[in-house]
Design a protein around this motif. Sequence first.
Motif, PDB file in Angstrom:
ATOM      1  N   ALA A  97     -56.364 -96.144  19.373  1.00  0.00           N
ATOM      2  CA  ALA A  97     -57.522 -95.488  20.269  1.00  0.00           C
ATOM      3  C   ALA A  97     -57.623 -94.391  20.067  1.00  0.00           C
ATOM      4  O   ALA A  97     -58.739 -93.740  19.814  1.00  0.00           O
ATOM      5  CB  ALA A  97     -57.198 -96.088  21.508  1.00  0.00           C
ATOM      6  N   LEU A  98     -56.547 -93.625  20.044  1.00  0.00           N
ATOM      7  CA  LEU A  98     -56.564 -92.165  19.845  1.00  0.00           C
ATOM      8  C   LEU A  98     -57.164 -91.631  18.491  1.00  0.00           C
ATOM      9  O   LEU A  98     -58.127 -90.920  18.261  1.00  0.00           O
ATOM     10  CB  LEU A  98     -55.232 -91.474  19.997  1.00  0.00           C
ATOM     11  N   LEU A  99     -56.680 -92.486  17.391  1.00  0.00           N
ATOM     12  CA  LEU A  99     -57.266 -92.032  16.106  1.00  0.00           C
ATOM     13  C   LEU A  99     -58.666 -92.320  15.728  1.00  0.00           C
ATOM     14  O   LEU A  99     -59.458 -91.736  15.259  1.00  0.00           O
ATOM     15  CB  LEU A  99     -56.323 -92.840  15.006  1.00  0.00           C
ATOM     16  N   THR A 100     -58.911 -93.638  16.593  1.00  0.00           N
ATOM     17  CA  THR A 100     -60.461 -94.043  16.382  1.00  0.00           C
ATOM     18  C   THR A 100     -61.221 -93.007  17.076  1.00  0.00           C
ATOM     19  O   THR A 100     -62.516 -92.563  16.744  1.00  0.00           O
ATOM     20  CB  THR A 100     -60.604 -95.319  17.049  1.00  0.00           C
ATOM     21  N   PHE A 101     -60.936 -92.563  18.255  1.00  0.00           N
ATOM     22  CA  PHE A 101     -61.651 -91.444  18.978  1.00  0.00           C
ATOM     23  C   PHE A 101     -61.927 -90.249  18.271  1.00  0.00           C
ATOM     24  O   PHE A 101     -62.655 -89.648  18.238  1.00  0.00           O
ATOM     25  CB  PHE A 101     -60.853 -91.023  20.396  1.00  0.00           C
ATOM     26  N   VAL A 102     -60.526 -89.860  17.671  1.00  0.00           N
ATOM     27  CA  VAL A 102     -60.643 -88.575  16.835  1.00  0.00           C
ATOM     28  C   VAL A 102     -61.728 -88.556  15.666  1.00  0.00           C
ATOM     29  O   VAL A 102     -62.568 -87.597  15.430  1.00  0.00           O
ATOM     30  CB  VAL A 102     -59.368 -88.027  16.341  1.00  0.00           C
ATOM     31  N   GLU A 103     -61.780 -89.645  15.230  1.00  0.00           N
ATOM     32  CA  GLU A 103     -62.711 -89.975  14.082  1.00  0.00           C
ATOM     33  C   GLU A 103     -64.036 -90.068  14.385  1.00  0.00           C
ATOM     34  O   GLU A 103     -64.904 -89.247  13.840  1.00  0.00           O
ATOM     35  CB  GLU A 103     -62.150 -91.253  13.271  1.00  0.00           C
ATOM     36  N   ARG A 104     -64.439 -90.635  15.556  1.00  0.00           N
ATOM     37  CA  ARG A 104     -65.656 -90.704  16.078  1.00  0.00           C
ATOM     38  C   ARG A 104     -66.011 -89.334  16.657  1.00  0.00           C
ATOM     39  O   ARG A 104     -67.300 -89.029  16.313  1.00  0.00           O
ATOM     40  CB  ARG A 104     -65.596 -91.514  17.311  1.00  0.00           C
ATOM     41  N   LEU A 105     -64.947 -88.663  17.068  1.00  0.00           N
ATOM     42  CA  LEU A 105     -65.577 -87.351  17.915  1.00  0.00           C
ATOM     43  C   LEU A 105     -65.876 -86.306  16.705  1.00  0.00           C
ATOM     44  O   LEU A 105     -66.821 -85.594  16.484  1.00  0.00           O
ATOM     45  CB  LEU A 105     -64.115 -86.704  18.230  1.00  0.00           C
ATOM     46  N   LEU A 106     -64.999 -86.357  15.546  1.00  0.00           N
ATOM     47  CA  LEU A 106     -65.437 -85.777  14.335  1.00  0.00           C
ATOM     48  C   LEU A 106     -66.658 -86.006  13.660  1.00  0.00           C
ATOM     49  O   LEU A 106     -67.429 -85.082  13.123  1.00  0.00           O
ATOM     50  CB  LEU A 106     -64.342 -85.689  13.309  1.00  0.00           C
ATOM     51  N   ALA A 107     -67.271 -87.573  13.650  1.00  0.00           N
ATOM     52  CA  ALA A 107     -68.088 -87.752  13.226  1.00  0.00           C
ATOM     53  C   ALA A 107     -69.468 -87.264  14.087  1.00  0.00           C
ATOM     54  O   ALA A 107     -70.506 -86.735  13.525  1.00  0.00           O
ATOM     55  CB  ALA A 107     -68.346 -89.146  13.120  1.00  0.00           C
ATOM     56  N   ALA A 108     -69.028 -87.194  15.363  1.00  0.00           N
ATOM     57  CA  ALA A 108     -70.567 -86.918  16.168  1.00  0.00           C
ATOM     58  C   ALA A 108     -70.267 -85.137  15.988  1.00  0.00           C
ATOM     59  O   ALA A 108     -71.850 -84.568  16.012  1.00  0.00           O
ATOM     60  CB  ALA A 108     -69.834 -87.030  17.810  1.00  0.00           C
ATOM     61  N   MET A 109     -69.428 -84.411  15.905  1.00  0.00           N
ATOM     62  CA  MET A 109     -69.450 -83.140  15.748  1.00  0.00           C
ATOM     63  C   MET A 109     -70.074 -83.004  14.433  1.00  0.00           C
ATOM     64  O   MET A 109     -70.900 -81.908  14.231  1.00  0.00           O
ATOM     65  CB  MET A 109     -68.254 -82.430  15.784  1.00  0.00           C
ATOM     66  N   THR A 110     -69.737 -83.538  13.518  1.00  0.00           N
ATOM     67  CA  THR A 110     -70.296 -83.224  11.858  1.00  0.00           C
ATOM     68  C   THR A 110     -71.810 -83.504  12.135  1.00  0.00           C
ATOM     69  O   THR A 110     -72.767 -82.683  11.380  1.00  0.00           O
ATOM     70  CB  THR A 110     -69.794 -84.359  11.163  1.00  0.00           C
TER      71      THR A 110
END
Length: 217
Positions: A97-110
């Motif tokens: 869940a944490l890794l999925t969140f970080v990946e999605r967060l970075l995608a949103a910031m990108t």
Amino acid sequence: MESIGTGAKSPPRTRKRDRDATLPAILDAAEIEFAAHGFASTPTESIAARAKVVKGLIFHYFKSKEGLYEAVLVRAYQPLSDALDKSLSKDLNASDALLTFVERLLAAMTEHPLSPVIFMLESIHGGGEHFRKLGMPSLYSRVEALLKKGIASGEFRQMDPGHGAINMIGLCAFYFCAANNLSHIPGRSRNPLNKQSLARHTAEVMAFVRKGTASSC
């Protein structure tokens, strides 16, 4: 008679089309101006000029500059909150869940690279008051809860989960806030926000989080 009837219906449709085009234009322009100057130092005239609208439309749609600013904050925050919602909605253990969140967060910031900048300036210039008013600290508290879950299950190392949440979100966001400075580092890309540089940032953050949170057991 038919032509009169058809003509009578045109203005509402035209107004809706105008609104559909004008609102995003104002929000886009305001995001750029607020990210460059902060809330207090951004005149509505600059936003109107960038959006190519008359200043009165800003007050028509948002009532005040503060209302527009809060609309920009909400729009910038929503993809970040969605990234966490989508990560927690699945039947995942804490690590995944944490890794999925970080990946999605970075995608949103990108996709929205000015979002971290706006939140940084809100902290520096506004003391985080609008951040508090709009309930945005919940992102940190929810990541903290996820870290506590992983610590309890033995998936994560022992840590202060509150600081862990702050550091993790900062690890993702600081790169975007410092992009102009990073462009002057010798040997680095002159454009830290190009596709290749952002892909490298994502890969490095993911590796850092994966190794940095792992339990030694």
